[in-house]
Design a protein around this motif. Structure first.
Motif, PDB file in Angstrom:
ATOM      1  N   MET A 126     -14.756   4.017 101.300  1.00 17.61           N
ATOM      2  CA  MET A 126     -14.361   4.572  99.941  1.00 17.61           C
ATOM      3  C   MET A 126     -15.059   5.698  99.569  1.00 17.61           C
ATOM      4  SD  MET A 126     -16.658   1.838  97.607  1.00 17.61           S
ATOM      5  CE  MET A 126     -16.672   2.759  96.040  1.00 17.61           C
ATOM      6  N   PRO A 127     -14.578   6.470  98.599  1.00 17.27           N
ATOM      7  CA  PRO A 127     -15.517   7.599  98.173  1.00 17.27           C
ATOM      8  C   PRO A 127     -16.678   7.317  97.199  1.00 17.27           C
ATOM      9  CG  PRO A 127     -13.329   7.558  97.042  1.00 17.27           C
ATOM     10  CD  PRO A 127     -13.571   6.400  97.946  1.00 17.27           C
ATOM     11  N   TYR A 128     -17.579   7.942  97.300  1.00 15.96           N
ATOM     12  CA  TYR A 128     -18.790   7.723  96.440  1.00 15.96           C
ATOM     13  C   TYR A 128     -19.029   8.952  95.499  1.00 15.96           C
ATOM     14  CZ  TYR A 128     -20.239   3.723  99.316  1.00 15.96           C
ATOM     15  OH  TYR A 128     -20.389   2.597 100.070  1.00 15.96           O
ATOM     16  N   GLY A 129     -19.274   8.808  94.339  1.00 17.84           N
ATOM     17  CA  GLY A 129     -19.627   9.854  93.409  1.00 17.84           C
ATOM     18  C   GLY A 129     -18.136  10.256  92.718  1.00 17.84           C
ATOM     19  N   TYR A 130     -16.992  10.017  93.378  1.00 18.78           N
ATOM     20  CA  TYR A 130     -15.912  10.596  92.836  1.00 18.78           C
ATOM     21  C   TYR A 130     -14.817   9.377  93.181  1.00 18.78           C
ATOM     22  CZ  TYR A 130     -14.889  11.966  97.669  1.00 18.78           C
ATOM     23  OH  TYR A 130     -14.650  12.243  98.962  1.00 18.78           O
ATOM     24  N   HIS A 131     -13.506   9.368  92.650  1.00 18.28           N
ATOM     25  CA  HIS A 131     -12.742   8.341  92.818  1.00 18.28           C
ATOM     26  C   HIS A 131     -11.772   8.482  93.792  1.00 18.28           C
ATOM     27  CE1 HIS A 131     -14.431   6.404  89.258  1.00 18.28           C
ATOM     28  NE2 HIS A 131     -14.156   7.707  88.616  1.00 18.28           N
ATOM     29  N   GLY A 132     -11.552   9.704  94.346  1.00 16.61           N
ATOM     30  CA  GLY A 132     -10.273  10.155  95.134  1.00 16.61           C
ATOM     31  C   GLY A 132      -9.027   9.935  94.340  1.00 16.61           C
ATOM     32  N   ARG A 133      -9.068   9.941  93.044  1.00 15.51           N
ATOM     33  CA  ARG A 133      -7.703   9.970  92.213  1.00 15.51           C
ATOM     34  C   ARG A 133      -7.543  11.137  91.096  1.00 15.51           C
ATOM     35  NH1 ARG A 133      -5.987   4.274  91.153  1.00 15.51           N
ATOM     36  NH2 ARG A 133      -6.014   4.771  89.114  1.00 15.51           N
ATOM     37  N   ILE A 134      -6.629  11.652  91.396  1.00 14.32           N
ATOM     38  CA  ILE A 134      -6.219  12.908  90.377  1.00 14.32           C
ATOM     39  C   ILE A 134      -5.006  12.392  89.726  1.00 14.32           C
ATOM     40  CG2 ILE A 134      -5.424  15.172  90.227  1.00 14.32           C
ATOM     41  CD1 ILE A 134      -7.597  15.632  92.763  1.00 14.32           C
ATOM     42  N   LEU A 135      -4.964  12.571  88.275  1.00 13.76           N
ATOM     43  CA  LEU A 135      -3.992  12.106  87.567  1.00 13.76           C
ATOM     44  C   LEU A 135      -3.113  13.306  87.342  1.00 13.76           C
ATOM     45  CD1 LEU A 135      -2.779  10.179  85.354  1.00 13.76           C
ATOM     46  CD2 LEU A 135      -4.406  10.849  83.620  1.00 13.76           C
ATOM     47  N   HIS A 136      -1.830  13.260  87.328  1.00 12.00           N
ATOM     48  CA  HIS A 136      -0.825  14.251  87.243  1.00 12.00           C
ATOM     49  C   HIS A 136       0.212  13.849  86.076  1.00 12.00           C
ATOM     50  CE1 HIS A 136      -1.323  16.423  90.860  1.00 12.00           C
ATOM     51  NE2 HIS A 136      -1.979  15.444  91.162  1.00 12.00           N
ATOM     52  N   VAL A 137      -0.024  14.688  84.748  1.00  7.13           N
ATOM     53  CA  VAL A 137       0.918  14.247  83.607  1.00  7.13           C
ATOM     54  C   VAL A 137       2.075  15.236  83.413  1.00  7.13           C
ATOM     55  CG1 VAL A 137       0.657  13.947  81.307  1.00  7.13           C
ATOM     56  CG2 VAL A 137      -1.299  13.177  82.628  1.00  7.13           C
ATOM     57  N   ASN A 138       3.128  14.687  83.244  1.00  5.15           N
ATOM     58  CA  ASN A 138       4.137  15.475  82.982  1.00  5.15           C
ATOM     59  C   ASN A 138       4.408  15.443  81.352  1.00  5.15           C
ATOM     60  OD1 ASN A 138       6.748  17.045  82.629  1.00  5.15           O
ATOM     61  ND2 ASN A 138       7.274  16.321  84.606  1.00  5.15           N
ATOM     62  N   LEU A 139       4.334  16.421  80.660  1.00  5.61           N
ATOM     63  CA  LEU A 139       4.482  16.097  79.072  1.00  5.61           C
ATOM     64  C   LEU A 139       5.987  16.155  78.905  1.00  5.61           C
ATOM     65  CD1 LEU A 139       1.271  18.193  77.793  1.00  5.61           C
ATOM     66  CD2 LEU A 139       1.645  15.495  77.707  1.00  5.61           C
ATOM     67  N   ASN A 140       6.765  16.828  79.667  1.00  6.87           N
ATOM     68  CA  ASN A 140       8.236  16.940  79.341  1.00  6.87           C
ATOM     69  C   ASN A 140       8.810  15.554  79.001  1.00  6.87           C
ATOM     70  OD1 ASN A 140       8.438  19.855  79.690  1.00  6.87           O
ATOM     71  ND2 ASN A 140       8.768  19.487  81.693  1.00  6.87           N
ATOM     72  N   ASP A 141       8.294  14.536  79.947  1.00  5.44           N
ATOM     73  CA  ASP A 141       9.057  13.072  79.686  1.00  5.44           C
ATOM     74  C   ASP A 141       7.869  12.039  79.704  1.00  5.44           C
ATOM     75  OD1 ASP A 141       7.782  13.153  82.115  1.00  5.44           O
ATOM     76  OD2 ASP A 141       9.871  12.832  83.227  1.00  5.44           O
ATOM     77  N   SER A 142       6.755  12.440  79.149  1.00  2.00           N
ATOM     78  CA  SER A 142       5.522  11.484  79.103  1.00  2.00           C
ATOM     79  C   SER A 142       5.215  10.799  80.148  1.00  2.00           C
ATOM     80  CB  SER A 142       5.800  10.652  77.772  1.00  2.00           C
ATOM     81  OG  SER A 142       5.525  11.514  76.751  1.00  2.00           O
ATOM     82  N   SER A 143       5.477  11.183  81.608  1.00  2.73           N
ATOM     83  CA  SER A 143       5.400  10.462  82.651  1.00  2.73           C
ATOM     84  C   SER A 143       4.268  10.810  83.330  1.00  2.73           C
ATOM     85  CB  SER A 143       6.419  10.502  83.521  1.00  2.73           C
ATOM     86  OG  SER A 143       6.540  11.854  84.284  1.00  2.73           O
ATOM     87  N   TYR A 144       3.441  10.032  84.121  1.00  2.00           N
ATOM     88  CA  TYR A 144       2.284  10.424  84.985  1.00  2.00           C
ATOM     89  C   TYR A 144       2.481   9.688  86.412  1.00  2.00           C
ATOM     90  CZ  TYR A 144       0.368   5.962  83.765  1.00  2.00           C
ATOM     91  OH  TYR A 144       0.114   4.411  83.509  1.00  2.00           O
TER      92      TYR A 144
END
Lengths: 77, 626
Positions: free
Chosen positions: B1-19
């Motif tokens: 597992m990563p330490y200090g960070y999550h290994g997770r990046i959030l991608h948001v699309n505001l056109n249709d409020s999806s992520y």
């Protein structure tokens, strides 16, 4: 007991440089802060203090024989 | 597992409020690390060249680094990147405060935002859960009110919020993103980009205890070492005691305090807007997450200006921008301008520079009373200055023209206004005069974001014994502040790597190498202890160079070239008076220095990183990009 230091004032602090900067007389054991007062330099005008090339602070004491270099704040942000 | 960070990046699309959530590999993080590295990666990968910066297709990246949120002083900074509406090139802007660490605690290392919402929204992230919420009741609010309202709506009084003010909503090009009312992602017009997407704010909350470090005992040891050195190291003592306002008097004494739109370098009223003046309205010191320095100055005033301390206080850049640069020596008015900018979400450097430009146009009768409701605003006019801050925010009258930034305003005004319009790549100039510190000339000309004062450490510190701070970089001889030779180009290039590393890691320049408390070897130890990576400065510096090269490639792809790596008229003219009288930047010296810099970087004479350089830096995917 009186001793001497070599005083180096950089950039704008040069205007405070005394004539005897190569053999500037000090009281043994004084702090750099006291030296500023003698030279008429305000505390906020000094950002870096080196004694013999090693960075330190205004509360460092001087025994004589050192090279003391002072720098004004020159950066930004 | 990563330490200090999550290994997770959030991608948001505001056109249709999806992520959706991306989970990149360790190698991805070792390659791009954080900040502008992550920003440049997503912009190069997903943004088509020629995209309208204020159109739905621009991409906004909010990026932490692998070490953001660790409890060391100054490890709190985060980056916002996009294509800049001011320059049309790469934009990145960093801010401290509390938002960056909180975003990390909420479960993500970065957010990549695409599209445009059909109505105003804000993001709410709590413990990894994401909501895209209606911002109907928040849109139109100043930053402080928006902060209060969002905390109330999400029922979380400790939520941290990065928001745009009314200026960003109106797409003022020098609008910024503020967190907690007093910390700004100030430059490059990121407020306008958020405004163009109908994105009012990002709010987050998480549990700091859930962020694990590979070697927690070592992290504790480093925190303790760093805090102790901060107390003993004079420049950090000064940052704690005086903050950045100390630079006003220092630069004025040197004759390089930007005054009246760079006409002069000495300001008579410097003491009134410097430390002695500011102390009269000082309420307390302010700070960022877990920082032992506390360099921020919080001010308060009732009369003649009502200044709310929740908006912090003016830093050096603001003191000079609304002070000496506008010819104003009234600390109350300057502090009020700062408070208004923080309320409205305006960059203090950009807004101050635009008003100084307008003042010079009034002085030169290029602008007249008829252009501004019957009022000429000359240098030194405090009420006129404050009135223009309001008008830029509301885009009323002359404010609507000035809201487009100096470059576009000069085109609109015409009548020779361009002679007094000073920008680099379209970005207003920060409050440093390179005529007295030539490394800053290279910073301004070569920064991918347009004029930037935090591209390389400023020259004067490294004269004499000061060179000891940069010997670990390979700069062995004392730096002459005003020379413009090969040694200066080398100093710039290596210093740029050093400060770009701080940006990449999200470490504050005021706590770390080269001349502040956290030495290079300690930065390396911190990255190892936090992430558990078997790494060293070599790998981190290569990642730093990689980020610099990606930003350059981005700009090349948008059509920038060597003709854009330049200064402006006034810096080639001699300073008229004062201790630096006669100093100027020679245009030919500058051109030669820039070509040498390209050579040192492994770029061709058109400023394009060579194929070899791209392959060397694991950037073969960009070989066809320029």
């Amino acid at each position: 007991m009186g001793k001497q230091i070599r005083l180096e004032l950089q950039a704008t602090l040069k205007r405070f440089l005394p004539a005897a900067c190569e053999d500037y007389p000090i009281e043994c054991g004084i702090r750099v802060r006291d030296l500023l007062e003698q030279l008429g330099i305000a505390e906020y005008e000094v950002n870096l203090v080196f004694i013999n090339g090693v960075p330190t602070n205004l509360d460092s004491t001087l025994q004589g024989g050192e090279k003391v270099a002072l720098y004004p704040p020159l950066g930004g942000g | 597992m990563p330490y200090g960070y999550h290994g997770r990046i959030l991608h948001v699309n505001l056109n249709d409020s999806s992520y959706q959530i991306e989970e990149p590999s360790e190698n991805f993080y070792r390659t791009y690390v954080g900040g502008g590295g992550l920003g440049a990666y997503y912009l190069l990968k997903d943004l088509k060249p020629g995209t309208d910066p204020l159109g739905a297709d621009n991409i906004l990246v909010v990026a932490l680094s692998v070490v953001t949120g660790a409890p060391l002083s100054g490890f709190s900074r985060y980056t916002i990147a996009a294509k800049s509406p001011l320059t049309g090139g790469f934009a990145e802007t960093e801010a401290g405060g509390y938002f960056g660490p909180e975003l990390k605690f909420s479960g993500y290392d970065a957010i990549v935002i695409k599209g445009k919402s059909p109505k105003p929204v804000y993001l709410w992230i709590k413990d990894g859960k994401v909501e895209i919420r209606d911002a109907a009741a928040v849109w139109g609010l100043e930053n402080g009110d928006a902060l209060d309202r969002i905390r109330e709506e999400v029922n979380e009084p400790k939520a941290r919020v990065a928001s745009i003010g009314p200026a960003g909503e109106r797409m003022v090009l020098v609008s910024n993103v503020m967190n907690e009312c007093g910390h700004a992602n100030g430059r490059t017009g990121m407020g306008a980009v958020m405004g163009s997407k109908n994105l009012k704010a990002i709010a987050c909350r998480g549990d700091s205890k859930k962020l694990e470090f590979a070697d927690p005992d070592k992290v504790k040891e480093l925190v303790s070492w760093h805090s102790q050195r901060i107390k003993e190291h004079q420049p950090n003592i000064n940052f704690s005691k005086f903050g950045t306002p100390m630079f006003v008097m220092g630069l004025n004494a040197a004759g390089i305090l930007p005054t009246k739109n760079f006409k002069e370098g000495v300001f008579e009223g410097a003491e009134k807007i410097g430390v002695p003046g500011l102390e009269k309205i000082l309420k307390r010191a302010g700070t960022c997450y877990r920082c032992a320095v506390g360099c921020k100055r919080v001010v308060e005033m009732q009369t003649p200006y009502d200044i709310n301390p929740r908006y912090g206080g003016p830093e050096y850049e603001c003191l000079a921008a609304f002070g000496s640069f506008c010819g104003i020596d009234d600390i109350g008015a300057v502090a009020k301008a700062n408070e208004m900018c923080n309320r409205y979400g305006l960059d203090v450097i950009g807004a101050g520079a635009i008003i100084a430009f307008a003042m010079e146009c009034f002085e030169e009768n290029i602008l007249t009373e008829a252009d501004n409701d019957g009022r000429k605003v000359l240098f030194g006019d405090t009420e006129g200055m404050l009135d223009l801050v309001n008008k830029i925010n509301t885009r009323q009258g002359l404010g609507d023209i000035l809201a487009q930034g100096v470059k576009r305003a000069a085109n609109k005004i015409g009548n020779g206004a361009d002679r007094f319009a000073f920008t680099i790549k379209g970005q207003e100039i920060p409050m440093h005069d390179p005529r007295g510190k030539t490394g800053v000339a290279l910073s301004y000309a070569l920064s991918p974001t347009g004029a930037d004062h935090v591209e390389t450490p400023h020259d004067g510190t490294f004269a004499g014994d000061g060179v000891n701070f940069v010997k670990p970089l390979g700069i062995l001889d004392p730096v002459d502040p005003v020379s413009f030779d090969e040694a200066k180009v080398r100093f710039f290039k290596l210093g740029q790597l050093s400060w770009s590393m701080n940006n990449l890691l999200g470490i504050c320049n005021f706590v770390a190498a080269p001349f502040l408390a956290l030495k290079y070897e300690k930065i390396e130890e911190a990255v190892r202890a936090i992430t558990g990576w078997e790494t060293n400065l070599w790998e981190i510096m290569r990642a730093t160079e990689r980020s610099e090269v990606m930003m350059r490639v981005f700009n090349n792809r948008e059509g920038f070239g060597p003709e854009d790596d330049k200064l402006f008229r006034r810096l080639h003219e001699p300073l008229p008076d004062g201790p630096s009288k006669g100093l100027r930047i020679d245009e030919q010296d500058l051109k030669k220095a820039i070509q040498l810099y390209y050579d040192m970087m492994g770029w061709d004479s058109a400023g394009k990183p060579t194929r070899g350089k791209l392959y060397d830096l694991n950037l073969e995917w960009l070989a066809e990009a320029q």
